[in-house]
Design an enzyme around this catalytic site. Structure first.
Site, PDB file in Angstrom:
ATOM      1  N   GLN A 120       0.661  -1.135  -0.082  1.00 52.10           N
ATOM      2  CA  GLN A 120       0.132  -0.030   0.094  1.00 52.10           C
ATOM      3  C   GLN A 120       0.792   1.158   0.008  1.00 52.10           C
ATOM      4  OE1 GLN A 120      -3.169   0.656  -0.343  1.00 52.10           O
ATOM      5  NE2 GLN A 120      -3.738  -1.342  -0.713  1.00 52.10           N
ATOM      6  N   SER A 121       2.089   1.150  -0.459  1.00 52.86           N
ATOM      7  CA  SER A 121       2.974   2.206  -0.518  1.00 52.86           C
ATOM      8  C   SER A 121       2.303   3.595  -1.326  1.00 52.86           C
ATOM      9  CB  SER A 121       4.269   1.902  -1.331  1.00 52.86           C
ATOM     10  OG  SER A 121       4.827   2.978  -1.614  1.00 52.86           O
TER      11      SER A 121
END
Ligand SMILES: *Cc1c(COP(=O)(O)O)cnc(C)c1O
Length: 317
Positions: A69-70
């Site tokens: 989920q960067s």
């Protein structure tokens, strides 16, 4: 330093009276969750400088890395699409990851996504250089952005953000600036900006990972050393950075009940949405450590899209 304008700047600095009253500090929020729409958050400030470097070396392709989920990977994919470069992101991810939040946006933008294991991620530099070599033999030109966009180029984004803060408030009166620490570039950039302008304001970086604070100080030292090689000497910068390790909870991207609680609390009081990976931990670190009645700036570094991948944590409550 060359810069490509990509963010919508300056972002607002707002005094939040209801939050100030609730937490007993005089609180100003720097709204960097609104630096852009798809490119929102703190990373786009760094990317303005990184992408200028990529363009000037004639890059066709950009590599970066992060968690599944960067925010940084999503912002990088966005600016690549904007500038016509090809994004390749290396994510710590498994086949079971839900198509949500940043991961969904990266998929919609058609980024090439290379899954790496936790172990492989430890050696990401080797994977980068191997893959870069392979692609350059085919005629691509690859520009590598390290985790979080934190290096001697990326940090200029937050050095320059201090110019904005200086226009927006009297920094002499600010006791400290709080931000989350993931790769450390935001905290270091702010500290450099404050140092060169001679403010005494301290930077409180709330570590959201299980890496020890010393890991970040060492990384910062390396970056300062490479600035020294370019003739920029800042021997006292680290003295003003205070990295706080005690708010990371069980680990990176794992929120505690207190983190979830403060997200709902802040949203109910003011409408401001914190994220479970970075800003909730940083905000909690601030309200639990700031001195009463003093003035502080909190950098809202973004993370807004990531929250959708955490919906189930709130269902349980
Ligand atoms: C990456 C990120 C941070 C951490 O910033 P660093 O410069 O990597 O320390 C903080 N908040 C959000 C929302 C982020 O995406």
């Amino acid at each position: 330093m060359k810069r490509v304008p990509l963010a919508i700047l300056p972002t607002r600095l707002e005094k939040e009276s209801r939050l100030s009253e609730h937490y007993g500090i005089e609180l100003y929020i720097k709204h960097d969750e609104t630096t852009e729409f798809v490119g929102s958050g703190n990373k786009i400030r760094k990317l303005e400088f990184l992408m200028a470097e990529a363009l000037s070396m004639g890059a066709t392709t950009v590599f970066t890395c992060g968690g599944v989920q960067s925010d940084h990977a999503r912002a990088t994919v966005y600016v690549c699409r904007k500038l016509g470069l090809k994004p390749v992101i290396f994510l710590r991810s498994t086949t079971g990851d839900e198509l949500q939040g940043n991961f969904l946006l990266n998929t919609l933008m058609g980024s090439e996504i290379i899954r790496v294991t936790k172990e492989e991620y430890e050696n990401i530099d080797e994977i980068f250089s191997c893959e870069k070599e392979r692609r350059e033999r085919r005629g691509e030109r690859v520009y590598i952005i390290p985790e979080g966009g934190t290096n001697a180029t990326g940090i200029w984004g937050y050095v320059k953000a201090v110019d904005e803060l200086e226009e927006q408030t009297n920094l002499e009166e600010i006791e400290g600036i709080y931000c989350a620490v993931g790769s450390g570039g935001t905290a270091l950039g702010l500290a450099i900006g404050l140092e060169v302008k001679n403010y005494r304001t301290r930077v409180f970086g709330v570590n959201v990972t299980k890496r020890p604070g010393t890991f970040y100080y060492n990384r910062m030292k390396d970056i300062l050393k490479s600035l020294e090689e370019k003739g920029i000497n800042l021997p006292h910068v680290l003295d003003r950075i205070h990295i706080m390790d005690e708010f990371s909870g069980p680990g990176y991207a794992i929120p505690t009940d207190d983190d979830l609680k403060i997200i709902s609390e802040v949203a109910s009081i003011s409408g401001m949405i914190l994220d479970p990976v970075y800003t909730a931990k940083a905000f909690r670190g601030m309200v639990e450590s700031a001195r009463k009645s003093r003035k502080y700036v909190f950098i809202h570094t973004g993370g807004t899209f990531g929250i959708f991948a955490f919906a189930k944590f709130f269902e349980r409550r």
